[in-house]
Motif scaffolding. Structure first.
Motif, short mmCIF file in Angstrom:
data_model
loop_
_atom_site.label_atom_id
_atom_site.label_comp_id
_atom_site.label_asym_id
_atom_site.label_seq_id
_atom_site.Cartn_x
_atom_site.Cartn_y
_atom_site.Cartn_z
N ASP A 341 0.87 -1.18 0.00
CA ASP A 341 0.00 0.00 0.00
C ASP A 341 0.91 1.24 0.00
OD1 ASP A 341 -1.71 2.11 0.47
OD2 ASP A 341 -2.91 1.05 1.96
N HIS A 342 0.89 1.98 -1.08
CA HIS A 342 1.83 3.09 -1.23
C HIS A 342 1.16 4.47 -1.07
CE1 HIS A 342 4.41 -0.05 -2.80
NE2 HIS A 342 3.47 -0.36 -3.67
N SER A 343 -0.14 4.50 -0.81
CA SER A 343 -0.87 5.78 -0.85
C SER A 343 -0.38 6.75 0.21
CB SER A 343 -2.38 5.54 -0.71
OG SER A 343 -2.67 4.83 0.48
N LEU A 344 -0.18 6.30 1.44
CA LEU A 344 0.25 7.21 2.51
C LEU A 344 1.65 7.75 2.22
CD1 LEU A 344 0.01 8.68 5.16
CD2 LEU A 344 0.70 6.59 6.34
N ALA A 345 2.58 6.87 1.83
CA ALA A 345 3.94 7.33 1.55
C ALA A 345 3.94 8.36 0.43
CB ALA A 345 4.81 6.13 1.19
N LEU A 346 3.15 8.13 -0.60
CA LEU A 346 3.10 9.06 -1.73
C LEU A 346 2.56 10.42 -1.29
CD1 LEU A 346 1.82 6.70 -4.57
CD2 LEU A 346 4.12 7.66 -4.31
N LEU A 347 1.52 10.42 -0.44
CA LEU A 347 0.95 11.68 0.05
C LEU A 347 1.94 12.44 0.93
CD1 LEU A 347 -2.72 10.61 0.87
CD2 LEU A 347 -2.00 12.20 -0.91
N LEU A 348 2.64 11.70 1.81
CA LEU A 348 3.62 12.35 2.69
C LEU A 348 4.75 12.96 1.88
CD1 LEU A 348 3.86 9.79 5.64
CD2 LEU A 348 2.92 12.09 5.75
N TYR A 349 5.26 12.20 0.92
CA TYR A 349 6.38 12.71 0.13
C TYR A 349 5.94 13.88 -0.76
CZ TYR A 349 8.78 8.50 1.71
OH TYR A 349 9.35 7.53 2.49
N ALA A 350 4.69 13.86 -1.23
CA ALA A 350 4.16 15.00 -1.99
C ALA A 350 4.08 16.23 -1.09
CB ALA A 350 2.79 14.67 -2.56
N GLN A 351 3.63 16.03 0.13
CA GLN A 351 3.53 17.15 1.08
C GLN A 351 4.92 17.72 1.39
OE1 GLN A 351 2.29 16.42 5.27
NE2 GLN A 351 0.57 17.75 4.76
N HIS A 352 5.89 16.85 1.59
CA HIS A 352 7.24 17.31 1.89
C HIS A 352 7.86 18.05 0.70
CE1 HIS A 352 6.62 15.08 5.43
NE2 HIS A 352 7.13 13.92 5.06
N ALA A 353 7.38 17.73 -0.51
CA ALA A 353 7.89 18.42 -1.71
C ALA A 353 7.19 19.75 -1.94
CB ALA A 353 7.71 17.51 -2.93
N GLY A 354 6.29 20.13 -1.02
CA GLY A 354 5.61 21.41 -1.12
C GLY A 354 4.34 21.39 -1.92
N LEU A 362 -5.37 12.61 3.39
CA LEU A 362 -4.27 12.20 4.27
C LEU A 362 -4.80 11.41 5.46
CD1 LEU A 362 -1.21 12.44 4.67
CD2 LEU A 362 -1.62 14.51 6.01
N ILE A 363 -5.90 11.87 6.06
CA ILE A 363 -6.49 11.16 7.20
C ILE A 363 -6.96 9.77 6.76
CG2 ILE A 363 -8.45 11.13 8.79
CD1 ILE A 363 -8.20 14.19 8.93
N ALA A 364 -7.60 9.68 5.59
CA ALA A 364 -8.07 8.39 5.09
C ALA A 364 -6.90 7.44 4.85
CB ALA A 364 -8.87 8.59 3.80
N ALA A 365 -5.81 7.95 4.25
CA ALA A 365 -4.64 7.11 3.98
C ALA A 365 -3.98 6.65 5.28
CB ALA A 365 -3.64 7.86 3.11
N MET A 366 -3.91 7.56 6.27
CA MET A 366 -3.34 7.20 7.56
C MET A 366 -4.19 6.13 8.27
SD MET A 366 -2.04 10.75 9.31
CE MET A 366 -0.55 11.58 8.76
N THR A 367 -5.51 6.30 8.21
CA THR A 367 -6.41 5.34 8.84
C THR A 367 -6.25 3.96 8.21
OG1 THR A 367 -8.00 7.10 9.33
CG2 THR A 367 -8.82 4.84 9.40
N THR A 368 -6.23 3.90 6.89
CA THR A 368 -6.07 2.62 6.20
C THR A 368 -4.72 1.98 6.53
OG1 THR A 368 -7.48 3.35 4.38
CG2 THR A 368 -6.00 1.51 3.93
N ALA A 369 -3.66 2.79 6.50
CA ALA A 369 -2.33 2.27 6.81
C ALA A 369 -2.27 1.74 8.24
CB ALA A 369 -1.28 3.36 6.60
N TYR A 370 -2.86 2.48 9.18
CA TYR A 370 -2.86 2.03 10.59
C TYR A 370 -3.56 0.68 10.72
CZ TYR A 370 -3.70 1.82 15.57
OH TYR A 370 -3.74 1.40 16.88
N GLN A 371 -4.73 0.55 10.10
CA GLN A 371 -5.49 -0.70 10.20
C GLN A 371 -4.72 -1.86 9.58
OE1 GLN A 371 -9.04 0.62 8.22
NE2 GLN A 371 -9.98 1.43 10.09
N LYS A 372 -4.10 -1.63 8.44
CA LYS A 372 -3.36 -2.70 7.77
C LYS A 372 -2.11 -3.09 8.55
CE LYS A 372 -4.87 -2.01 2.97
NZ LYS A 372 -4.43 -1.74 1.59
#
Length: 455
Positions: A341-354, A362-372
């Motif tokens: 599952d790459h969605s959270l990492a992609l969102l974080l790295y996009a955010q860090h890139a400005g 982001l909340i949805a991706a974090m929730t899914t990642a936490y559950q998995k």
């Protein structure tokens, strides 16, 4: 110490009951009659300054009252030779003063909720429930249980109640198979760091409900996951007794066990400064709930002369750096790759890139990642670690396939001076297995002395 023989073991029986639980119903009334409490009894409510009990303004009522419930879900404890059974019952919320049903909460129907109760089947290698009384709706399941000699009756009768005796079974099978634990600790530790960060950030966030809905759910004793969450307090006067429980843990040559890791907010405050970009104000007790606000920034904290860096810092710092965008090193992506599952990492790295990132996404991706991640960790424990822990706790022996000399805490710290020991762990026995270290140490537990059913 348990006798090992060629009967089906209780551990194997539990696995069968788990696999076929949809075809089995349990006599909960008889279970409660046989049940001995293993912890301190708690009741719903809070106490005022005078010690008087203030009960919640809502209470639950069974939707389907009766003696029988669906067979529960079994789980082996991660640190002791203990098996718990989680039983679910359908309930509705009613007002305590007049039993008026609470039909709707936060735009949701509240007349079909789940109430959960945990029953300890085995506690510290000793059977706590002598028998389970069940009915079976599937002949194939009946035949399976009969072939294992735990049902004595010859004829299948879906109306009949069968008694499965537990206290005459060996706890563990003679030829039990264990997974390989080499390298597992580092995986678990890294995942725990990420789940701690996600849990801290999501504490008051929801991927389903808006903030005022979450607050209304809370006022009605419901979590954002719609679990009942009544406040509880110790019932007294109550006779409290204590016993020694042996805890089995595992770690490696760097970190003795997962309990040595800092919580996300602790480590945030330990190694970083969280500050307001406009005013420069530094928050003395930073939390992850602050971090993703637009006006908040994070930077590394200068290491003081008093701060002693440890192997825990070495493990946690790269993960935090990557998550916060301070030093993008790919650790978050590497850990989440285990889930495919790459969605959270992609969102974080996009955010860090400005780049602009939608907060709800982001909340949805974090929730899914936490559950998995939580499910992944549970699977690792149930397949590779918990059976080994149960075997050691039930027999007092290491499995035959594991060869290791016992060491005291003094001997272990001489070999690995950076390891940190709690007071309890200093009294323990340790086994070095490959790059892993298995710990067995005593802890005092308290329980209500009276033998009472869980309500």
């Amino acid at each position: 110490m348990s006798k090992l023989n060629h009967q089906i073991s209780l551990l194997e029986l539990i696995q069968i009951l788990s696999a076929h639980r949809q075809s089995i119903i349990l006599n909960l009334h008889k279970l409660k009659e046989d049940y001995h409490r293993t912890g301190i009894k708690r009741v719903r409510g809070i106490r005022d300054i005078n010690g008087d009990l203030i009960t919640p303004w809502l209470q639950t009522e069974d939707i389907y009252p009766g003696d029988f419930v669906q067979m529960g879900v079994f789980a082996i404890n991660r640190n002791t030779a203990t098996i718990n059974m989680l039983v679910r019952r359908k309930v509705k919320l009613v007002k305590a003063e007049d039993n008026t049903p609470m039909i709707e909460v936060a735009g949701l129907l509240a007349n079909d909720l789940d109430n959960f109760n945990n029953y300890t089947i085995v506690k510290d290698g000793k059977v706590n429930v002598s028998a389970l009384n069940i009915k079976v709706s599937n002949k194939q399941v009946f035949d399976l249980l009969k072939s294992k000699d735990v049902i004595k009756e010859d004829k299948f009768d879906f109306h009949a109640e069968y008694t499965i005796e537990l206290d005459n079974l060996p706890l563990v099978p003679v030829n039990i198979n264990f997974g390989n634990i080499d390298g597992l600790f580092t995986q678990l530790a890294e995942i725990k760091v990420v789940t701690s960060i996600l849990s801290a950030y999501l504490r008051h966030q929801s991927d389903v409900f808006v903030s005022n809905q979450v607050e209304e759910l809370k006022q009605h004793y419901l979590s954002k996951n719609l679990y009942l969450n009544f406040p509880t307090t110790q019932e007294y006067p109550e006779t409290i007794d204590s016993r020694i429980s042996y805890k089995i843990d595992f770690g490696n040559q760097d970190i003795l066990n997962l309990g040595k890791l800092y919580s996300a907010n602790q480590f945030l405050g330990r190694r970083y400064e969280v500050y307001d970009k406009e005013t420069g104000e530094i928050f003395l007790k930073p939390t992850f709930e602050l971090v993703f606000n637009d006006n908040i920034a994070v930077r590394q904290k200068a290491i003081s002369a008093r701060m002693k860096l440890t192997k825990v810092d070495d493990l946690m710092k790269p993960i935090f750096d990557d998550f916060l965008g301070i030093n993008i090193n790919g650790k978050i992506g590497e850990i989440l790759n285990k889930l495919d599952d790459h969605s959270l990492a992609l969102l974080l790295y996009a955010q860090h890139a400005g780049k602009a990132v939608n907060r709800e996404d982001l909340i949805a991706a974090m929730t899914t990642a936490y559950q998995k991640l939580a499910a992944y960790v549970e699977q690792m424990y149930q397949e590779n670690i918990s059976p080994m822990v149960f075997y050691i706790g039930a027999t007092g022996l290491l499995p035959n396939k594991i060869s290791a000399q016992s060491m005291s805490a003094d001997e272990l710290v001489t070999k690995y001076p950076h390891l940190q020991f709690s007071k309890h762990e200093q009294e323990g026995t340790f086994f070095e297995v490959g790059n892993s270290i298995i710990s067995v140490y005593p802890q005092t537990e308290y329980y209500s002395k009276k033998s009472l059913a869980v309500s």
